[in-house]
Write an enzyme that holds these catalytic residues in place. Structure first.
Site: not given
Ligand code: BEZ
Length: 222
Positions: A44-46
């Site tokens: 998700v962070c990516t």
């Protein structure tokens, strides 16, 4: 106690992907979006960091600097940037803070121990040029944020700082705005020469006050 709207954003010195930053000095006279993500090399962070990089010209157009933060070390941030470029088509074009001692994360309340004891949750702080906190958001680690919403709120904050208006639900820049109840009808005639529609005495909608009169007349005539 957690940071609240109107509080001064704590100043700090940090190691970031673009070198050491003194936060208030780096912010200068700009607005800032400071946001935390839980961990490098996570899915998700990516997607989130790719999205902020894509939107960065829109933030810049509004006089806003973006800066990310996680508790990972600088080397991880740099290595992860390659994955973000590869998978999202763009690498981070904003600083990412390496807060490995969690000093900044604790100062900003970015760690919510009953959610995760070690890693930051997804927080957002919108900070104005006076270094005052104007918005806070906290998302769980599993839900990626909608950064268009952050831009939308910045549009609202910048408009409502300059005019005696507020913005309705789901408002976007250019749409009708609300004349604040503290402005009397008599004052409103002066301030909003394009007029307004009063659904209730306290609910007066008027065109975005930045709309040039000419443009409004053309729109109104079809
Ligand atoms: C993610 O970015 O996918 C993620 C990071 C930490 C916890 C859960 C999800």
């Amino acid at each position: 106690m957690s940071l609240q709207l109107g509080d001064t954003a704590p100043d700090f010195v940090a190691h970031t992907t673009v070198g050491v930053i003194e936060f208030h000095k780096w912010a200068g006279d700009d607005w800032v979006v400071l946001f935390s993500h839980p961990k490098d090399f996570t899915p998700v962070c990516t997607t989130e960091l790719g999205q902020v990089a894509r939107l960065n010209p829109e933030f810049a157009r509004r006089g806003v600097k973006t800066i990310g933060l996680s508790v990972d070390v600088l080397d991880a941030h740099h290595r992860w940037a390659d994955d973000i470029r590869e998978t999202q088509g763009i690498a981070p074009n904003f600083p990412i803070i390496a807060d490995s001692d969690r000093r900044i994360a604790y100062a900003y309340g970015m760690i919510h121990p009953r959610h995760d004891e070690l890693f930051t949750v997804r927080t957002v702080f919108i900070i104005d040029p006076r270094k005052k906190i104007r918005l806070t958001l906290t998302y769980p680690q599993t839900a990626g944020r909608n950064f268009d919403e952050i831009l939308r709120v910045i549009d609202s904050l910048q408009l409502t700082d300059a005019h005696s208006v507020s913005t309705p639900a789901n408002w976007h820049s250019g749409e009708d705005v609300i004349i604040v109840p503290s402005v009397s009808d008599a004052d409103a005639h002066e301030r909003f020469p394009l007029g307004w529609h009063a659904a209730k005495p306290y609910l007066r909608l008027t065109p975005d006050p930045r709309t040039p009169r000419q443009e409004f007349d053309l729109d109104a005539s079809g």
